[in-house]
Design a protein around this motif. Sequence first.
Motif, PDB file in Angstrom:
ATOM      1  N   LEU A 165      11.811  62.459   8.152  1.00 33.79           N
ATOM      2  CA  LEU A 165      12.058  62.970   9.502  1.00 33.79           C
ATOM      3  C   LEU A 165      13.550  63.108   9.779  1.00 33.79           C
ATOM      4  CD1 LEU A 165       9.348  61.039  11.569  1.00 33.79           C
ATOM      5  CD2 LEU A 165       9.388  63.485  11.007  1.00 33.79           C
ATOM      6  N   ILE A 166      14.340  62.163   9.278  1.00 34.83           N
ATOM      7  CA  ILE A 166      15.795  62.263   9.440  1.00 34.83           C
ATOM      8  C   ILE A 166      16.318  63.510   8.738  1.00 34.83           C
ATOM      9  CG2 ILE A 166      17.998  61.202   8.788  1.00 34.83           C
ATOM     10  CD1 ILE A 166      16.685  58.461   9.286  1.00 34.83           C
ATOM     11  N   VAL A 167      15.855  63.741   7.509  1.00 36.97           N
ATOM     12  CA  VAL A 167      16.272  64.939   6.775  1.00 36.97           C
ATOM     13  C   VAL A 167      15.789  66.200   7.497  1.00 36.97           C
ATOM     14  CG1 VAL A 167      16.030  66.219   4.615  1.00 36.97           C
ATOM     15  CG2 VAL A 167      16.378  63.749   4.562  1.00 36.97           C
ATOM     16  N   THR A 168      14.591  66.156   8.040  1.00 38.56           N
ATOM     17  CA  THR A 168      14.058  67.300   8.792  1.00 38.56           C
ATOM     18  C   THR A 168      14.990  67.689   9.931  1.00 38.56           C
ATOM     19  OG1 THR A 168      11.756  66.742   8.258  1.00 38.56           O
ATOM     20  CG2 THR A 168      12.119  68.108  10.208  1.00 38.56           C
ATOM     21  N   LEU A 169      15.451  66.706  10.679  1.00 38.06           N
ATOM     22  CA  LEU A 169      16.337  66.974  11.810  1.00 38.06           C
ATOM     23  C   LEU A 169      17.691  67.507  11.333  1.00 38.06           C
ATOM     24  CD1 LEU A 169      15.513  63.777  13.890  1.00 38.06           C
ATOM     25  CD2 LEU A 169      14.845  66.120  14.455  1.00 38.06           C
ATOM     26  N   LEU A 170      18.214  66.928  10.267  1.00 35.93           N
ATOM     27  CA  LEU A 170      19.525  67.351   9.760  1.00 35.93           C
ATOM     28  C   LEU A 170      19.499  68.787   9.249  1.00 35.93           C
ATOM     29  CD1 LEU A 170      20.640  64.163   7.778  1.00 35.93           C
ATOM     30  CD2 LEU A 170      21.581  64.989   9.939  1.00 35.93           C
ATOM     31  N   VAL A 171      18.468  69.130   8.478  1.00 30.96           N
ATOM     32  CA  VAL A 171      18.426  70.467   7.885  1.00 30.96           C
ATOM     33  C   VAL A 171      18.059  71.512   8.931  1.00 30.96           C
ATOM     34  CG1 VAL A 171      17.391  71.896   6.081  1.00 30.96           C
ATOM     35  CG2 VAL A 171      17.910  69.504   5.615  1.00 30.96           C
ATOM     36  N   SER A 172      17.223  71.162   9.890  1.00 31.29           N
ATOM     37  CA  SER A 172      16.972  72.088  10.992  1.00 31.29           C
ATOM     38  C   SER A 172      18.267  72.408  11.716  1.00 31.29           C
ATOM     39  CB  SER A 172      15.948  71.482  11.967  1.00 31.29           C
ATOM     40  OG  SER A 172      14.672  71.409  11.375  1.00 31.29           O
ATOM     41  N   ASN A 173      19.097  71.383  11.919  1.00 29.61           N
ATOM     42  CA  ASN A 173      20.399  71.587  12.544  1.00 29.61           C
ATOM     43  C   ASN A 173      21.327  72.419  11.663  1.00 29.61           C
ATOM     44  OD1 ASN A 173      20.351  70.556  15.091  1.00 29.61           O
ATOM     45  ND2 ASN A 173      21.314  68.608  14.588  1.00 29.61           N
ATOM     46  N   LEU A 174      21.233  72.217  10.351  1.00 28.25           N
ATOM     47  CA  LEU A 174      22.082  72.969   9.430  1.00 28.25           C
ATOM     48  C   LEU A 174      21.848  74.468   9.576  1.00 28.25           C
ATOM     49  CD1 LEU A 174      24.025  73.073   6.969  1.00 28.25           C
ATOM     50  CD2 LEU A 174      22.011  72.857   5.508  1.00 28.25           C
ATOM     51  N   LEU A 175      20.573  74.869   9.554  1.00 28.77           N
ATOM     52  CA  LEU A 175      20.253  76.288   9.683  1.00 28.77           C
ATOM     53  C   LEU A 175      20.492  76.796  11.098  1.00 28.77           C
ATOM     54  CD1 LEU A 175      19.153  78.130   7.355  1.00 28.77           C
ATOM     55  CD2 LEU A 175      19.053  75.681   6.888  1.00 28.77           C
ATOM     56  N   LEU A 176      20.258  75.940  12.102  1.00 27.78           N
ATOM     57  CA  LEU A 176      20.499  76.335  13.488  1.00 27.78           C
ATOM     58  C   LEU A 176      21.959  76.719  13.695  1.00 27.78           C
ATOM     59  CD1 LEU A 176      19.737  76.588  16.499  1.00 27.78           C
ATOM     60  CD2 LEU A 176      20.157  74.112  16.715  1.00 27.78           C
ATOM     61  N   LEU A 177      22.868  75.882  13.233  1.00 29.65           N
ATOM     62  CA  LEU A 177      24.292  76.165  13.428  1.00 29.65           C
ATOM     63  C   LEU A 177      24.732  77.376  12.607  1.00 29.65           C
ATOM     64  CD1 LEU A 177      26.410  74.901  15.210  1.00 29.65           C
ATOM     65  CD2 LEU A 177      27.179  73.516  13.290  1.00 29.65           C
ATOM     66  N   ASN A 178      24.148  77.538  11.430  1.00 30.00           N
ATOM     67  CA  ASN A 178      24.498  78.683  10.591  1.00 30.00           C
ATOM     68  C   ASN A 178      24.023  80.009  11.174  1.00 30.00           C
ATOM     69  OD1 ASN A 178      25.751  77.016   8.771  1.00 30.00           O
ATOM     70  ND2 ASN A 178      24.161  77.131   7.215  1.00 30.00           N
TER      71      ASN A 178
END
Length: 300
Positions: free
Chosen positions: A177-190
Motif C-alpha cells: 500500500l505504501i508503494v501504491t501511494l508513492l507510485v500513484s504520486n509519481l505518475l500524478l506529478l509527471n
Amino acid sequence: MLHPIFGLARVNFLSLTLVCIALAASASWQAGHLLSPILLALVTVTGLCAHISVNALNEYLDFKSGLDFLTNRTPFSGGSGTLINHPAAANLALVLAIVSMTLVIAGGLYLSYQLNWQPLLIGIPGVLLIYGYTRHINRWPLLCLLAPGIGFGIFMTLGSYWVLAGNISAAAWLLALIVTLLVSNLLLLNQFPDVEADRQVGRRHLPIVIGRRHSASVYTLLLLLSYLLLIAGVISRILPWQCLLALLSLALVAKVLPGLSRFADKPQQLQPYLGLNVLLCHLYPLLLALGLIWAGQANY
C-alpha cells in the motif's frame, strides 16, 4: 538497433521494478522465508518484462495517436521521444510490447505451475492493466490516478512477495500500500507538464479534470498517508521499528512539497521537483528494505 529498443523500453525507468522486487524479497526474508535465487531471478525477469511491455505499448500508442508530436518532453515525463527520432521503429515498439507481455504470461503460468494457482489472482489483472492503461484507463481520472500505484504496489510488490514467501502477510499488504501511494504520486506529478497535450488526445487524468493546483493537494494527501501507514505499521508491530529508517526520506519531502506548492501551475519551473519525486519514490522503499534487513530474520 539497440538504441531504439532501449528508448522504447525506457530502460532508465526500469529501476523502479528492481526497487519493488527488492522490497518484496527483503520482507519475505525478514518474515523467515528462505529466498530461492532461481525463483527471485524469475520473478525479477517477469517484473522487468511487465514494465517493458507497458512502456513499449505506451510509446507505440502515443506515437500513433499523435501525442508524441504535441508533448513538451522532460527527463521524467512525456515519453522517450524515440519514435519521433526513429519513426520506422513504430512496429518494433509494438513487437517489443507483445513479446514482453508474452514472456510475462509465460513466466506467470510457469510460476503458477511450480507453486500454486493463487498468484494468478494478481497476475491476470496485471496483464489486463498493461493492455488497458494507455488505451482506456487514462480516460478515467480516479482509475488513472490509482492504476500505476496498483500496478507496482499490489501486482508487482505484493505479487512478488506472494511468490517468494508462498503466502501474504499483513506486513506485505502494508508495504504494498505504501508503494501504491508513492507510485500513484509519481505518475500524478509527471502528468503536470502534459496537461495541454493530453487534453488534445482525449485523456482525462486528474490534473486535467481538477487542475494542477488541486492535484497538488491530492499528491500531498497521498504522500502524508504513506508515512502515516508506515508509523501505524510500526506502532502496531506489523513492521519492525527499524523500518522507521524510511523517515529519512522526509528530507526529500521537505524540498518537494514547497516546490510543488510554488510551481504547481508552472510546469517548466516544476521540473527539478519531478526529479526529486522520482528519487523519493526509489529512496523510500529502499530505506524500508534496509530497515527490514537491519531488523534481521524473524524466528517463527
